[in-house]
Enzyme design. Structure first.
Site, PDB file in Angstrom:
ATOM      1  CE1 TYR A  75      -4.005   1.873   0.323  1.00  0.00           C
ATOM      2  CE2 TYR A  75      -3.373   2.468   2.560  1.00  0.00           C
ATOM      3  CZ  TYR A  75      -4.219   2.602   1.472  1.00  0.00           C
ATOM      4  OH  TYR A  75      -5.270   3.465   1.551  1.00  0.00           O
ATOM      5  NE  ARG A 130      -6.384  12.233  -5.642  1.00  0.00           N
ATOM      6  CZ  ARG A 130      -6.453  11.177  -4.825  1.00  0.00           C
ATOM      7  NH1 ARG A 130      -5.611  10.173  -4.904  1.00  0.00           N
ATOM      8  NH2 ARG A 130      -7.402  11.104  -3.929  1.00  0.00           N
ATOM      9  CE  LYS A 180      -7.110   3.060  -1.522  1.00  0.00           C
ATOM     10  NZ  LYS A 180      -7.250   3.904  -0.345  1.00  0.00           N
ATOM     11  CD  GLU A 194      -9.293   4.564  -3.570  1.00  0.00           C
ATOM     12  OE1 GLU A 194     -10.164   4.004  -2.903  1.00  0.00           O
ATOM     13  OE2 GLU A 194      -8.586   5.502  -3.126  1.00  0.00           O
ATOM     14  CG  ASP A 195      -6.567   7.132  -5.916  1.00  0.00           C
ATOM     15  OD1 ASP A 195      -7.192   7.563  -4.919  1.00  0.00           O
ATOM     16  OD2 ASP A 195      -5.425   6.656  -5.831  1.00  0.00           O
ATOM     17  CG  ASP A 221     -11.242   4.920  -0.114  1.00  0.00           C
ATOM     18  OD1 ASP A 221     -11.729   4.877   1.026  1.00  0.00           O
ATOM     19  OD2 ASP A 221     -10.057   4.638  -0.363  1.00  0.00           O
ATOM     20  CG  ASP A 222      -9.714   9.016  -3.232  1.00  0.00           C
ATOM     21  OD1 ASP A 222      -8.725   8.653  -2.586  1.00  0.00           O
ATOM     22  OD2 ASP A 222     -10.087   8.458  -4.286  1.00  0.00           O
ATOM     23  CG  ASN A 265      -1.387   8.967   1.295  1.00  0.00           C
ATOM     24  OD1 ASN A 265      -0.737   9.021   2.321  1.00  0.00           O
ATOM     25  ND2 ASN A 265      -2.686   8.699   1.284  1.00  0.00           N
ATOM     26  CG  ASN A 300      -4.263   5.519   4.280  1.00  0.00           C
ATOM     27  OD1 ASN A 300      -5.186   4.873   3.786  1.00  0.00           O
ATOM     28  ND2 ASN A 300      -3.272   6.004   3.567  1.00  0.00           N
TER      29      ASN A 300
HETATM   30  N1  NAI Z   1      -4.754   9.911   4.004  1.00  0.00           N
HETATM   31  C1  NAI Z   1      -5.709   9.456   3.243  1.00  0.00           C
HETATM   32  O1  NAI Z   1      -6.419   8.518   3.594  1.00  0.00           O
HETATM   33  C2  NAI Z   1      -5.965  10.100   1.933  1.00  0.00           C
HETATM   34  C3  NAI Z   1      -5.085  10.979   1.404  1.00  0.00           C
HETATM   35  N2  NAI Z   1      -5.346  11.560   0.203  1.00  0.00           N
HETATM   36  C4  NAI Z   1      -4.299  12.395  -0.346  1.00  0.00           C
HETATM   37  O2  NAI Z   1      -4.704  13.741  -0.341  1.00  0.00           O
HETATM   38  C5  NAI Z   1      -4.121  14.401  -1.443  1.00  0.00           C
HETATM   39  C6  NAI Z   1      -5.212  15.154  -2.182  1.00  0.00           C
HETATM   40  O3  NAI Z   1      -6.170  14.250  -2.671  1.00  0.00           O
HETATM   41  P1  NAI Z   1      -7.517  14.805  -3.355  1.00  0.00           P
HETATM   42  O4  NAI Z   1      -8.164  15.790  -2.487  1.00  0.00           O
HETATM   43  O5  NAI Z   1      -8.296  13.638  -3.773  1.00  0.00           O
HETATM   44  O6  NAI Z   1      -6.893  15.519  -4.632  1.00  0.00           O
HETATM   45  P2  NAI Z   1      -7.562  16.651  -5.498  1.00  0.00           P
HETATM   46  O7  NAI Z   1      -6.796  16.720  -6.755  1.00  0.00           O
HETATM   47  O8  NAI Z   1      -9.016  16.441  -5.568  1.00  0.00           O
HETATM   48  O9  NAI Z   1      -7.293  17.974  -4.639  1.00  0.00           O
HETATM   49  C7  NAI Z   1      -6.048  18.561  -4.460  1.00  0.00           C
HETATM   50  C8  NAI Z   1      -6.267  19.960  -3.940  1.00  0.00           C
HETATM   51  O10 NAI Z   1      -5.003  20.531  -3.632  1.00  0.00           O
HETATM   52  C9  NAI Z   1      -5.004  21.874  -4.083  1.00  0.00           C
HETATM   53  N3  NAI Z   1      -3.663  22.343  -4.331  1.00  0.00           N
HETATM   54  C10 NAI Z   1      -2.829  22.050  -5.348  1.00  0.00           C
HETATM   55  N4  NAI Z   1      -1.702  22.766  -5.229  1.00  0.00           N
HETATM   56  C11 NAI Z   1      -1.835  23.541  -4.132  1.00  0.00           C
HETATM   57  C12 NAI Z   1      -1.021  24.508  -3.494  1.00  0.00           C
HETATM   58  N5  NAI Z   1       0.177  24.814  -3.980  1.00  0.00           N
HETATM   59  N6  NAI Z   1      -1.479  25.089  -2.369  1.00  0.00           N
HETATM   60  C13 NAI Z   1      -2.674  24.775  -1.866  1.00  0.00           C
HETATM   61  N7  NAI Z   1      -3.490  23.865  -2.431  1.00  0.00           N
HETATM   62  C14 NAI Z   1      -3.076  23.256  -3.544  1.00  0.00           C
HETATM   63  C15 NAI Z   1      -5.820  21.826  -5.371  1.00  0.00           C
HETATM   64  O11 NAI Z   1      -6.289  23.119  -5.698  1.00  0.00           O
HETATM   65  C16 NAI Z   1      -6.940  20.901  -4.932  1.00  0.00           C
HETATM   66  O12 NAI Z   1      -7.930  21.646  -4.285  1.00  0.00           O
HETATM   67  C17 NAI Z   1      -3.418  13.320  -2.269  1.00  0.00           C
HETATM   68  O13 NAI Z   1      -2.049  13.340  -1.981  1.00  0.00           O
HETATM   69  C18 NAI Z   1      -4.007  12.046  -1.780  1.00  0.00           C
HETATM   70  O14 NAI Z   1      -3.086  10.981  -1.844  1.00  0.00           O
HETATM   71  C19 NAI Z   1      -6.500  11.354  -0.472  1.00  0.00           C
HETATM   72  C20 NAI Z   1      -7.418  10.474   0.010  1.00  0.00           C
HETATM   73  C21 NAI Z   1      -7.176   9.735   1.218  1.00  0.00           C
HETATM   74  C1  PYR Z   2      -5.234   6.768   0.620  1.00  0.00           C
HETATM   75  C2  PYR Z   2      -5.880   7.193  -0.591  1.00  0.00           C
HETATM   76  O1  PYR Z   2      -6.968   6.749  -0.925  1.00  0.00           O
HETATM   77  C3  PYR Z   2      -5.241   8.179  -1.417  1.00  0.00           C
HETATM   78  O2  PYR Z   2      -4.206   8.716  -1.036  1.00  0.00           O
HETATM   79  O3  PYR Z   2      -5.780   8.448  -2.481  1.00  0.00           O
HETATM   80 MG    MG Z   3      -7.408   7.134  -2.937  1.00  0.00          MG
END
Ligand code: NAI
Ligand code: PYR
Ligand code: MG
Length: 611
Positions: free
Chosen positions: A118, A171, A189, A261-262, A284-285, A462, A512
C-alpha cells in the site's frame, strides 16, 4: 486492551467453529495444475496424505513445512531485498503462487508489510507499472470496449463478487494522472479489504476503466500498457461509466459494493452523486478519507490540552479537492447530528480552505460548486491587507457566474497564502490534503504552536514524498505539542521536549482511509446493504475513535494500533450493519436481539486464511 482481548477470544472461538472442507472437496484440480493455482496451492505445506490424494507426489521436495515456517522463509527473503519495490514484487509474486500464505503473512505482519503493498510503495509500483508488469490482476476495461462491458464481466471467473474497487487512474495518490498504470491502487485496496477487513479474496474485483491519460511521458513510453490516447471527457465518459455500473448491477446486483477510487475531483463528485442513490457505492477519497479524518479528530479531542468540543475548533484545510471537501462535509454533518450546532451552514463556518489560488473566501473567483459552500466572509478592509493581488483576475471577477451569487459587490481578489491564513484564522487544526510536500514548514508549525497549546496537524497527502510535513518536523517545530497524524506511515520519533530536555517518543498515527474502507465494505457485506449513506461514515468514524485508548493517547497517537486493524474493522462492520438495519437498507439480520448485528456475527464472517 481488555476489550481487545475479549474480542480476540470471541474471534478465535467463532473461527474454530468454522470447519473448512478439504482441498480435494474444494477443487477438481490435481498435480501441477493444483500447485499452479494460488487459491488452493499450499506448496510444501501439503501433507504427505494430501500429496498422495492430490497427485502431488514427486512434485514437491519431501519435507512438509508448516505455514509458520513458510512465513519465516518469506520474511527472510523480504529482508534480503534491496529495495521496497523489490519487496512489493516479492509479495505480489507470493500472492500469485499461494493466496492463503500471502494473506496469513500480511495479516500477521500488517504493520510491517502494509507499506509495501500500500502507500508509499504502491505509488512507486504504479509509476513503474508498465516496466514491472508481469501478470494481470483484475479487469482492464478500456473505452474501446464500450458496448461490451457486460460481456467482459463474464470473463471474470468468480461467481459472487461483492466488492469492486475501480479507478480511471486520473489522480493516483498525490502522483497525478497515471492512466492504466494506476491499476496497482485497486489491487492494493482490495488486498487490504481481505487482510484488514476480512472479505474473502474471491469476492473482490479490482477494475481499471481506461479512458486514456493526459500524462505525455506515459503516452511516449513504449511499455505503457494502457490506451494510447488523451482522456475521454464529457458525455462519452459519463456514458462509459454508466455502462460499467449498469453491467455490474446486471451481473452482481445493486448491492455489489462499488468503491470509486482515485478519480480526478471533477469526475469524483459527479459520479458519486449520480450513483449513490441508485447503487451501493461510495467514493473512498471523499467519504472514506472523511471518516478516517473525523475518527482522528474525535481521537484528538480526548488529548489533554485539546478543546474537547468539535464545534469549538477552527479547521484550516490546505487543498480543497476530493479529500478536503469530503472531510469538511462529514465534520459538518457530524456537528449537526451531535447537536453541537444548529445548522449545517453554521458548522461549515468552522471550515476554511486554501486551494492552489490561496485562501477561499466569499466573492473570490475560481470557485467550484463544491468549494462554494466553504467560501467564508472576510471583511473587505481585512482582505485588502492580506496576501497579494491575484494574477490575471480582476476584482470584478467576483460578480461573474462562478463566484458566489451572494457576492453582489466587487470583492478584492487576493491570493492569501498559508502563513497569512494561519495568522488570521488561528486554526486549531491544520489538515493537509494538497499533495504539496513540506507545505507545513517550520514557520507554519511554530505559528500553530504559538496559537494553541496542542495544535492538531494532519498531513494526509500520499505517498510519503507528498506529505505536507514529516512526523519529526511536526513534533520538532512545535516542541512536541502537535497532535500529529499522516496519510502514509512514519516511524516513531524521539525528540527532546520541555525545559528538562527529556527525550520523549511519539508514535504518529496513520490517518489513512485504510482504517475505514475495509471495515465499511465488510459491514455492507455483513448486512447485505443496498446503499451506503453518509451516516454510516459517521458510525465508522465513531467506532474507530472508540477504540483509541489511554496508552495510544499517551504516545501521541489518535488511532488504535494498526496491528488491531481486524478488530477495528469488525467493530466498524457491526456499526455499519446496524446503521443499515436501522435505516432499512439491510437485507440480512444479525444474530442479536431484534436482529441486531454483533461482533460475533462479524468475526464469524471474517476470512481467516489457514490451511
Ligand atoms: N490519508 C488518506 O487517507 C488520503 C489521502 N489523500 C491524499 O490527499 C491528497 C489530495 O487528494 P484529493 O483531495 O483527492 O486531490 P484533489 O486533486 O481532488 O485535490 C487537491 C487539492 O489541492 C489543491 N492544491 C494544489 N496545489 C496547491 C497549493 N500549492 N497550495 C494549496 N493547495 C493546492 C488543489 O487546488 C486541490 O484543491 C493526495 O495526496 C491524496 O493521496 C487522499 C485520500 C485519502
Ligand atoms: C489513501 C488514498 O486513498 C489516497 O491517497 O488516495
Ligand atoms: Mg485514494
Amino acid at each position: 486492551m481488555v476489550g481487545f482481548r475479549i474480542r480476540h477470544l470471541v474471534r478465535t472461538f467463532t473461527q474454530q467453529m468454522k470447519k473448512s472442507p478439504s482441498i480435494a472437496e474444494q477443487t477438481h484440480l490435481r498435480g501441477l495444475d493444483l500447485l499452479r493455482n494460488p487459491r488452493y496451492n499450499r506448496g510444501m505445506a501439503f501433507t504427505l496424505q494430501e500429496r498422495e490424494e492430490l497427485g502431488l507426489q514427486g512434485l514437491l521436495p519431501p519435507r512438509v513445512l508448516t505455514i509458520e515456517t513458510q512465513k519465516k522463509r518469506i520474511m527472510e527473503s523480504l529482508g534480503r531485498c534491496a529495495t521496497d519495490l523489490d519487496r512489493y514484487l516479492q509479495l505480489i509474486w507470493l500472492l500469485q503462487r499461494n493466496e492463503t500464505l500471502f494473506f496469513r503473512l500480511l495479516i500477521d505482519h500488517v504493520t510491517e508489510l502494509m507499506p509495501y503493498v500500500y502507500t508509499p510503495t504502491v505509488g512507486e509500483a504504479c509509476q513503474r507499472f508498465g516496466h514491472i508488469f508481469k501478470t494481470p490482476r483484475g479487469l482492464f476495461i478500456s473505452f474501446e470496449d464500450r458496448g461490451k462491458i457486460r460481456k467482459i464481466l463474464d470473463n471474470w471467473p468468480e461467481k459472487d463478487v461483492r466488492v469492486i474497487v475501480v479507478t480511471d487512474g486520473e489522480r493516483i495518490l498525490g502522483l497525478g494522472d497515471l492512466g492504466a498504470s494506476g491499476a496497482g491502487i485497486p489491487v492494493g485496496k482490495l488486498l487490504l479489504y481481505v487482510a484488514c477487513g476480512g472479505v474473502e479474496p474471491q469476492r473482490t474485483l479490482p477494475v481499471v476503466l481506461d479512458v486514456g491519460t493526459e500524462n505525455l511521458e506515459l503516452l511516449q513510453d513504449p511499455l505503457y500498457p494502457g490506451l494510447l490516447r488523451r482522456r475521454v471527457r464529457g458525455a462519452d465518459y459519463d456514458a462509459f461509466v454508466d455502462e460499467f455500473v449498469e453491467a455490474v448491477q446486471n451481473k452482481w446486483g445493486e448491492n455489489c459494493l462499488i468503491q470509486w477510487e482515485d478519480f480526478g475531483n471533477a469526475n469524483a463528485f459527479r459520479i458519486l452523486e449520480r450513483w449513490r442513490g441508485r447503487h451501493c457505492s461510495f467514493n473512498d477519497d471523499i467519504q472514506g478519507t472523511a471518516a478516517v479524518a473525523l475518527a482522528g479528530l474525535l481521537g484528538a479531542l480526548k488529548m489533554p490540552g485539546v478543546k474537547s468540543n468539535l464545534s469549538e475548533h477552527v479547521f484550516l484545510f490546505l487543498g480543497a479537492g476530493s479529500a478536503g471537501i469530503g472531510i469538511a462535509d462529514l465534520i459538518s454533518l457530524y456537528m449537526v447530528k451531535q447537536g453541537l450546532v444548529g445548522t449545517v451552514e453554521e458548522a461549515r463556518k468552522r471550515c476554511w480552505f486554501i486551494d492552489s489560488k490561496g485562501l477561499l473566501y466569499r466573492g473570490r473567483a475560481l470557485v467550484t460548486k463544491e468549494k462554494q459552500r466553504y467560501a467564508q466572509d472576510i471583511a473587505t478592509e481585512t482582505l485588502a491587507t492580506l496576501g497579494e493581488a491575484m494574477e490575471g483576475v480582476s476584482d470584478a471577477t467576483a460578480s461573474k457566474p462562478d463566484a458566489d451569487a451572494a457576492a453582489s459587490q466587487q470583492v478584492p481578489q487576493r491570493r492569501i497564502g498559508l502563513a497569512d491564513a494561519v495568522r488570521l484564522l488561528k486554526p486549531t487544526a491544520l489538515i493537509g490534503v494538497s499533495t504539496i510536500p513540506k507545505a507545513f514548514d517550520a514557520d507554519i508549525l511554530a505559528q500553530m504552536a504559538a496559537n494553541h497549546e496542542r495544535p492538531i496537524v494532519f498531513a494526509l497527502s500520499n505517498p510519503t514524498s507528498k506529505s505536507e510535513c514529516t512526523a519529526r518536523e511536526a513534533y520538532e517545530f512545535t516542541g512536541g505539542r502537535a497532535v500529529f497524524a499522516s496519510g502514509s506511515p512514519f516511524d516513531p520519533v524521539k525528540i527532546q521536549t520541555g525545559g528538562d530536555a527529556q527525550e520523549r517518543c511519539f508514535v504518529p498515527g496513520q490517518a489513512n482511509n485504510v482504517y475505514c474502507f475495509p471495515g465499511c465494505g465488510f459491514g455492507i457485506h455483513l448486512a447485505g446493504a443496498t446503499r451506503f449513506t453518509d451516516e454510516m461514515f459517521i458510525e465508522a468514524a465513531s467506532a474507530v475513535a472508540a477504540l483509541v485508548d489511554e496508552s495510544d493517547l499517551r504516545q501521541g497517537c489518535v488511532f488504535p494500533p494498526l496491528s488491531k486493524i481486524r478488530d477495528v474493522s469488525a467493530h466498524i462492520a457491526v456499526a455499519i450493519a446496524n446503521e443499515a438495519a436501522r435505516t432499512g437498507v439491510a437485507t440480512r439480520r444479525g444474530s442479536g436481539s431484534q436482529g441486531q448485528f454483533t461482533p460475533a456475527d462479524a468475526y464469524a464472517l471474517q476470512y481467516d486464511p489457514a490451511y
